[in-house]
Scaffold this motif. Structure first.
Motif, short mmCIF file in Angstrom:
data_model
loop_
_atom_site.label_atom_id
_atom_site.label_comp_id
_atom_site.label_asym_id
_atom_site.label_seq_id
_atom_site.Cartn_x
_atom_site.Cartn_y
_atom_site.Cartn_z
N VAL A 231 0.67 -0.95 0.13
CA VAL A 231 -0.11 0.04 0.14
C VAL A 231 0.99 1.23 -0.06
CG1 VAL A 231 -1.78 -1.12 1.21
CG2 VAL A 231 -0.16 0.18 2.36
N ALA A 232 0.31 2.62 -0.23
CA ALA A 232 0.89 3.62 -0.46
C ALA A 232 1.64 4.08 0.97
CB ALA A 232 0.19 5.03 -1.24
N GLY A 233 2.68 4.13 1.13
CA GLY A 233 3.18 4.84 2.16
C GLY A 233 2.62 6.46 2.44
N GLY A 234 2.89 6.98 3.49
CA GLY A 234 2.06 8.28 3.77
C GLY A 234 3.63 9.37 4.02
N ALA A 235 3.30 10.46 4.08
CA ALA A 235 3.95 11.58 4.35
C ALA A 235 4.72 11.54 5.65
CB ALA A 235 3.35 13.01 4.19
N THR A 236 4.17 10.93 6.43
CA THR A 236 4.60 10.67 7.91
C THR A 236 4.49 9.19 8.36
OG1 THR A 236 2.35 11.04 9.22
CG2 THR A 236 3.79 12.92 8.77
N SER A 237 5.17 8.59 9.54
CA SER A 237 5.14 7.37 9.75
C SER A 237 3.42 6.87 10.34
CB SER A 237 5.83 7.02 10.64
OG SER A 237 5.84 7.64 11.98
N HIS A 238 2.73 7.94 10.87
CA HIS A 238 1.55 7.92 11.27
C HIS A 238 0.74 7.81 9.99
CE1 HIS A 238 -2.00 8.42 13.87
NE2 HIS A 238 -2.49 9.38 12.93
N GLU A 239 1.13 8.66 8.87
CA GLU A 239 -0.28 8.39 8.00
C GLU A 239 0.05 6.96 7.26
OE1 GLU A 239 -0.59 10.46 3.71
OE2 GLU A 239 -0.01 12.01 5.41
N SER A 240 1.26 6.59 7.20
CA SER A 240 1.47 5.26 6.29
C SER A 240 0.92 4.16 7.52
CB SER A 240 2.96 5.01 6.69
OG SER A 240 3.83 5.68 5.88
N ARG A 241 0.86 4.22 8.79
CA ARG A 241 0.34 3.16 9.59
C ARG A 241 -1.17 3.25 9.35
NH1 ARG A 241 4.49 4.96 12.62
NH2 ARG A 241 5.92 3.41 13.55
N LEU A 242 -1.89 4.37 9.32
CA LEU A 242 -3.13 4.71 9.15
C LEU A 242 -3.78 4.24 7.68
CD1 LEU A 242 -5.82 5.81 10.10
CD2 LEU A 242 -5.20 8.16 9.09
N ASN A 243 -2.66 4.25 6.51
CA ASN A 243 -2.84 3.73 5.09
C ASN A 243 -3.12 2.12 5.29
OD1 ASN A 243 -2.88 6.15 4.16
ND2 ASN A 243 -0.97 6.01 3.24
N ALA A 244 -2.13 1.58 6.21
CA ALA A 244 -2.18 0.10 6.03
C ALA A 244 -3.37 -0.17 7.00
CB ALA A 244 -0.75 -0.33 6.92
N MET A 245 -3.78 0.46 8.10
CA MET A 245 -5.03 -0.15 8.77
C MET A 245 -6.28 0.09 7.84
SD MET A 245 -3.91 -1.22 11.72
CE MET A 245 -5.36 -1.37 12.55
N ARG A 246 -6.14 1.08 7.09
CA ARG A 246 -7.55 1.25 6.30
C ARG A 246 -7.71 0.27 5.25
NH1 ARG A 246 -6.73 7.83 5.68
NH2 ARG A 246 -8.26 8.48 7.38
N TYR A 247 -6.34 -0.09 4.61
CA TYR A 247 -6.45 -1.34 3.77
C TYR A 247 -7.05 -2.47 4.55
CZ TYR A 247 -4.74 -4.63 0.30
OH TYR A 247 -4.63 -5.48 -0.41
N ILE A 248 -6.54 -2.94 5.60
CA ILE A 248 -6.89 -4.14 6.34
C ILE A 248 -8.47 -4.10 6.54
CG2 ILE A 248 -6.54 -5.31 8.58
CD1 ILE A 248 -3.67 -4.45 8.69
N ASN A 249 -8.91 -2.87 7.00
CA ASN A 249 -10.29 -2.76 7.33
C ASN A 249 -11.19 -2.98 6.09
OD1 ASN A 249 -12.42 -2.05 9.38
ND2 ASN A 249 -12.64 0.04 8.19
N ALA A 250 -10.63 -2.43 5.00
CA ALA A 250 -11.41 -2.63 3.70
C ALA A 250 -11.39 -3.76 3.05
CB ALA A 250 -10.95 -1.48 2.95
N ASN A 251 -10.26 -4.56 3.18
CA ASN A 251 -10.05 -6.01 2.47
C ASN A 251 -9.81 -7.23 3.37
OD1 ASN A 251 -9.31 -4.85 -0.07
ND2 ASN A 251 -8.26 -3.49 1.00
N PHE A 252 -10.21 -7.10 4.53
CA PHE A 252 -9.78 -8.32 5.33
C PHE A 252 -11.32 -8.53 6.29
CE2 PHE A 252 -5.59 -7.52 4.69
CZ PHE A 252 -5.23 -8.63 3.77
N CYS A 253 -11.70 -9.52 6.48
CA CYS A 253 -12.75 -9.88 7.51
C CYS A 253 -12.29 -10.78 8.49
CB CYS A 253 -13.93 -10.48 6.92
SG CYS A 253 -14.86 -9.55 5.62
N GLY A 254 -12.55 -10.63 9.76
CA GLY A 254 -12.27 -11.63 10.83
C GLY A 254 -10.80 -11.51 11.37
N VAL A 255 -10.19 -10.25 11.13
CA VAL A 255 -8.99 -9.71 11.69
C VAL A 255 -8.94 -10.03 13.07
CG1 VAL A 255 -6.84 -8.41 11.72
CG2 VAL A 255 -8.08 -8.66 9.53
N GLN A 256 -8.07 -10.87 13.84
CA GLN A 256 -8.01 -10.86 15.28
C GLN A 256 -6.92 -9.92 15.93
OE1 GLN A 256 -7.97 -15.19 15.53
NE2 GLN A 256 -10.48 -15.31 16.17
#
Length: 111
Positions: free
Chosen positions: A77-102
């Protein structure tokens, strides 16, 4: 389902003199990020890997994943301008693409 986020979105400006992001610098003929991906790929508790990647380096990262035969599914996934933004991009990707993440595990690509 357990997902690992491997942060590869930084540039490591203090680390590399030639502009290569530090996660792609080679150590013993292997990019540093390959060591991290191999470890998480071999971990039976990790089902998927999501990697926020620094802009312009996604194809290079895909080539590393293929070259070193990372057998776990890796999602770049695209990294962000900051590490916080990169983490947020990854979490959004997970939320949109995976079900049942524990569990979501967060790890820096170069540690």
């Amino acid at each position: 389902m357990n997902v690992a986020i491997i942060f590869g979105g930084g540039v490591g400006a203090r680390f590399s003199k030639d502009g290569t992001p530090k996660q792609f610098v080679e150590l013993y003929n292997k990019p540093i990020i390959a060591y991290t991906l191999e470890a998480f790929s071999k971990n039976p508790s990790v089902d998927e890997i999501v990697i926020p990647c620094v802009s312009g380096w996604a194809e290079h990262l895909r080539a590393i994943i293929e070259q070193f035969r990372i057998n776990k599914r890796c999602h770049i996934v695209a990294g962000g301008a900051t590490s916080h933004e990169s983490r947020l991009n990854a979490m959004r990707y997970i939320n949109a693409n995976f079900c049942g993440v524990q569990v979501v595990v967060l790890h820096d690509a170069v540690c």
